[in-house]
Design a protein around this motif. Sequence first.
Motif, PDB file in Angstrom:
ATOM      1  N   ALA A   1      85.061  23.083 -20.385  1.00 44.49           N
ATOM      2  CA  ALA A   1      84.035  22.061 -20.191  1.00 44.49           C
ATOM      3  C   ALA A   1      84.090  21.026 -21.314  1.00 44.49           C
ATOM      4  CB  ALA A   1      82.650  22.715 -20.141  1.00 44.49           C
ATOM      5  N   ILE A   2      84.324  21.498 -22.510  1.00 42.34           N
ATOM      6  CA  ILE A   2      84.394  20.579 -23.647  1.00 42.34           C
ATOM      7  C   ILE A   2      85.626  19.682 -23.528  1.00 42.34           C
ATOM      8  CG2 ILE A   2      84.684  20.439 -26.150  1.00 42.34           C
ATOM      9  CD1 ILE A   2      83.076  23.097 -26.293  1.00 42.34           C
ATOM     10  N   LEU A   3      86.732  20.282 -23.120  1.00 41.46           N
ATOM     11  CA  LEU A   3      87.948  19.484 -22.934  1.00 41.46           C
ATOM     12  C   LEU A   3      87.729  18.409 -21.876  1.00 41.46           C
ATOM     13  CD1 LEU A   3      90.580  22.364 -23.134  1.00 41.46           C
ATOM     14  CD2 LEU A   3      90.353  20.442 -24.726  1.00 41.46           C
ATOM     15  N   ASN A   4      87.059  18.780 -20.806  1.00 40.77           N
ATOM     16  CA  ASN A   4      86.790  17.797 -19.758  1.00 40.77           C
ATOM     17  C   ASN A   4      85.902  16.670 -20.270  1.00 40.77           C
ATOM     18  OD1 ASN A   4      88.355  19.026 -17.803  1.00 40.77           O
ATOM     19  ND2 ASN A   4      86.680  20.380 -17.146  1.00 40.77           N
ATOM     20  N   ARG A   5      84.969  17.044 -21.110  1.00 34.75           N
ATOM     21  CA  ARG A   5      84.109  16.034 -21.704  1.00 34.75           C
ATOM     22  C   ARG A   5      84.946  15.057 -22.546  1.00 34.75           C
ATOM     23  NH1 ARG A   5      79.550  14.926 -24.932  1.00 34.75           N
ATOM     24  NH2 ARG A   5      80.001  12.812 -25.629  1.00 34.75           N
TER      25      ARG A   5
END
Lengths: 150, 150
Positions: A12-16
Amino acid sequence: MSETALSFTPEAILNRLRGDGLRITPGRRVILEVLFEAGKPLSLEEIKDLAAARGSRPDYATVFRLMTLLERLHLAHKVNLQRSCSYYELHDPKKHYDHIVCTSCGKVVVIDIPCPLGATEAHIAEHYGFGDLTHSLEFFGRCPECAKAA
Amino acid sequence: MSETALSFTPEAILNRLRGDGLRITPGRRVILEVLFEAGKPLSLEEIKDLAAARGSRPDYATVFRLMTLLERLHLAHKVNLQRSCSYYELHDPKKHYDHIVCTSCGKVVVIDIPCPLGATEAHIAEHYGFGDLTHSLEFFGRCPECAKAA
DNA sequence: ATACATGCAAACATTTTGCTTTGGC
DNA sequence: GCCAAAGCAAAATGTTTGCATGTAT
């Protein structure tokens, strides 16, 4: 609760990051996994070493820059353990992060309790005029194991 | 109570040092006065400069060693203001030290309220087994002046 | 192809130590 | 006179930046 917990993952952080025009790299993924699974604050050196143990070999500067970036995006924050270097942990905006540090063995435990300072922050706003309050709270004491040993 | 408050003065601290076989020097007296009158945490650099403004010219290392000594004797402690260097303040064992830091102008205010964490420390002792608890608590927010300016 | 990310090395800032001289007791 | 304190300089530590190269998109 478990759904909420699962929404704040390395992926999720990478996608952010991607959403901000930044890039997903294998090295970043490993560092995020390390932070996520540690579940406690880590120093830049520790992050580097734990990543190395997983086959990535990030330069110290790379770790530094990623953590600085995450901090700026409010996806991570520094924790003051009263040591000679900074410690970092991921920061789920839905969670609250206070810590207990053993003054004897150095063990760090993240405390999972509702923030006990809501009333105090209201008091500060009223009597000192400060607004938009956040806080940093660390407890220091002796852990059960060290107490037993002594 | 006013006697108690007055008992933690530069002179009292100097006498305490003498009791330990350590020495009272004009330089130390000035540094202690600076810390006492500041009433807020100071960096080593600030202590050095404020002492210089009073005619003393302590070396940085001298300030460092005195503060380290006072820390060891529990007469002073470091405060984490989330900056690049450490800040120190005298520590009256009878008082409680929490702080508010303005994230905008950097102003630091020592909060004079009863410690709001007694119940939490009891909870930690019971649920996590940590004993001999102390804590470090800093609030960060926007001071009234900066709020007005924005 | 275009930026962003990385590695490496160097620069920086701060803290800490060694050693000689000074000065409190 | 003895031993702690101070001054000076250097070392150690941790953080940050510059620049050339690699790589995600």
